[in-house]
Design a protein around this motif. Structure first.
Motif, PDB file in Angstrom:
ATOM      1  N   UNK A  30      -9.323  29.096 -26.808  1.00 27.52           N
ATOM      2  CA  UNK A  30      -9.530  29.810 -28.068  1.00 27.52           C
ATOM      3  C   UNK A  30      -8.286  30.604 -28.425  1.00 27.52           C
ATOM      4  N   UNK A  31      -8.007  30.633 -29.726  1.00 25.49           N
ATOM      5  CA  UNK A  31      -6.814  31.344 -30.184  1.00 25.49           C
ATOM      6  C   UNK A  31      -7.232  32.547 -31.001  1.00 25.49           C
ATOM      7  N   UNK A  32      -6.573  33.665 -30.723  1.00 28.13           N
ATOM      8  CA  UNK A  32      -6.822  34.860 -31.526  1.00 28.13           C
ATOM      9  C   UNK A  32      -5.498  35.309 -32.112  1.00 28.13           C
ATOM     10  N   UNK A  33      -5.540  35.711 -33.372  1.00 27.18           N
ATOM     11  CA  UNK A  33      -4.298  36.141 -34.031  1.00 27.18           C
ATOM     12  C   UNK A  33      -3.754  37.380 -33.338  1.00 27.18           C
ATOM     13  N   UNK A  34      -2.483  37.324 -32.995  1.00 28.38           N
ATOM     14  CA  UNK A  34      -1.839  38.510 -32.450  1.00 28.38           C
ATOM     15  C   UNK A  34      -1.245  39.338 -33.576  1.00 28.38           C
ATOM     16  N   UNK A  91      -1.957  33.035 -49.372  1.00 31.83           N
ATOM     17  CA  UNK A  91      -3.139  32.253 -49.046  1.00 31.83           C
ATOM     18  C   UNK A  91      -2.940  31.344 -47.849  1.00 31.83           C
ATOM     19  N   UNK A  92      -1.692  31.222 -47.367  1.00 28.91           N
ATOM     20  CA  UNK A  92      -1.410  30.375 -46.216  1.00 28.91           C
ATOM     21  C   UNK A  92      -1.455  31.239 -44.959  1.00 28.91           C
ATOM     22  N   UNK A  93      -2.224  30.805 -43.974  1.00 27.68           N
ATOM     23  CA  UNK A  93      -2.378  31.601 -42.762  1.00 27.68           C
ATOM     24  C   UNK A  93      -1.290  31.211 -41.777  1.00 27.68           C
ATOM     25  N   UNK A  94      -0.267  32.041 -41.651  1.00 25.54           N
ATOM     26  CA  UNK A  94       0.782  31.730 -40.676  1.00 25.54           C
ATOM     27  C   UNK A  94       0.812  32.808 -39.600  1.00 25.54           C
ATOM     28  N   UNK A  95      -0.374  33.231 -39.186  1.00 23.70           N
ATOM     29  CA  UNK A  95      -0.472  34.262 -38.163  1.00 23.70           C
ATOM     30  C   UNK A  95       0.171  33.795 -36.864  1.00 23.70           C
ATOM     31  N   UNK A  96       0.662  34.778 -36.140  1.00 26.97           N
ATOM     32  CA  UNK A  96       1.278  34.458 -34.850  1.00 26.97           C
ATOM     33  C   UNK A  96       0.233  34.640 -33.761  1.00 26.97           C
ATOM     34  N   UNK A  97      -0.014  33.572 -33.013  1.00 31.93           N
ATOM     35  CA  UNK A  97      -0.965  33.678 -31.906  1.00 31.93           C
ATOM     36  C   UNK A  97      -0.312  33.147 -30.640  1.00 31.93           C
ATOM     37  N   UNK A  98      -1.134  33.034 -29.598  1.00 32.61           N
ATOM     38  CA  UNK A  98      -0.593  32.662 -28.290  1.00 32.61           C
ATOM     39  C   UNK A  98       0.119  31.309 -28.332  1.00 32.61           C
TER      40      UNK A  98
END
Lengths: 73, 249
Positions: free
Chosen positions: B10-14, B21-28
């Motif tokens: 599972x990935x959670x946004x860091x 509108x584009x989700x470019x969140x940084x996650x693991x």
């Protein structure tokens, strides 16, 4: 595969390849059938049925072809 | 939560970032992809910087890798395939580093995300389509009718061939993703058994985890190899229309 590469790895590669090829053709066939059903024609459920059957045929044919290619070396 | 063997994937946004509108969140996964890229770059640049006639350890490793990729391209695509060497080489080294990085406990296997492998697969397949149409024009559609097909089979063969073309990127993406995910799930389940089993029986699954860890390192190499080898085969099919029986061994 050629003799320059380890036959064990070449064989493993072929084995792993065929298993997923069967599955992927089924996914592609079912997906195409589903698209036909939902977006192109109002043919539920015949599109997905025909697609899955054709996909299964395609997968087996692809597996057969790659095995054929394999034995020639 | 800990009972779910898929929990580590599972990935959670860091750092949540939304760009129009584009989700470019940084996650693991993103961070570990960066780590893999920088590790690969550092190793390859360091290996290539000395260029001694008698190679050191690192240079030797890089030379083996380059030679391996070169042989793979020559066997599947022939000489003209060498212009894809930078692309195929990058693909191989990046996938290999992602797979191997995932073997370190506590890290993340980037290639266990189907989004990542699907992008690789569709880029490869897109390039093979573009190359095919650039080299052969409309004649490239002839791949849909294999040579030697009797006329009455053509209406059946075209849908079958379309499906087998569509199956190519799917099988590339699913193979890498499924192999990496399955291996790590298996390891997670066995470790869970070893911990909950106690000393009396827990040593048995623990022994298995050791063996499967070794196997997983092998699979990291094999999957990187298969992915790039099949990319070569698909690109080679775009080069040589119907010609793959003469050279693809």
């Amino acid at each position: 595969m050629s003799s320059s590469q380890d036959p064990l790895y070449a064989g493993l590669g072929q084995a792993v390849r065929i298993a997923t090829d069967l599955l992927a053709a089924l996914i592609a066939g079912g997906g195409l059938g589903w698209v036909c059903d939902t977006y192109l024609f109002d043919s539920t459920p015949w599109g997905i049925i025909g697609g899955l059957v054709l996909g299964g045929v395609t997968g087996m044919r692809n597996a057969y072809r790659s095995v054929q290619r394999w034995t020639k070396t | 939560m800990e009972d779910n063997p898929l929990h580590p994937f599972e990935l959670h946004d860091w750092i949540p970032i939304a760009l129009g509108g584009l989700d470019i969140s940084i996650n693991k996964a993103v961070v570990f992809m960066w780590i893999a890229v920088s590790l690969a770059a550092v190793v390859m640049i360091m290996a290539g910087s000395s260029r001694k006639l008698v190679p050191g350890k690192l240079q030797n490793l890089a030379e083996i890798m380059v030679d391996f990729i070169r042989t793979m391209i020559m066997e599947t695509m022939g000489k003209e395939g060498m212009r894809f060497f930078p692309f195929i080489g990058t693909l191989f080294v990046f996938i290999l580093f992602c797979n191997l990085l995932g073997m370190i406990p506590g890290s993340y296997t980037v290639t266990s995300q189907i989004a990542v492998t699907a992008v690789f697969a569709f880029v490869v397949y897109g390039i093979s389509l573009v190359v095919g149409f650039m080299l052969h024009g409309v004649k490239f559609l002839g791949v849909l009718i294999p040579p030697g097909t009797p006329g009455w089979l053509v209406p059946l063969m075209i849908p079958i061939e379309i499906m087998s073309q569509l199956a190519r990127p799917i099988s590339l993406a699913v193979r890498l993703f499924a192999n990496m995910t399955a291996g790590h799930v298996l390891l997670g389940v066995l470790f869970g058994m070893a911990i909950s089993g106690g000393l009396l029986i827990g040593w048995l699954p623990f022994v298995f985890t050791v063996g499967i860890n070794v196997l997983e390192v092998g699979i990291a190499f094999i999957q990187a190899y298969i992915f790039t080898m099949l990319s070569c085969v698909y690109l080679g099919d775009a080069f040589h229309l119907h010609g793959h029986d003469d050279h693809a061994h």
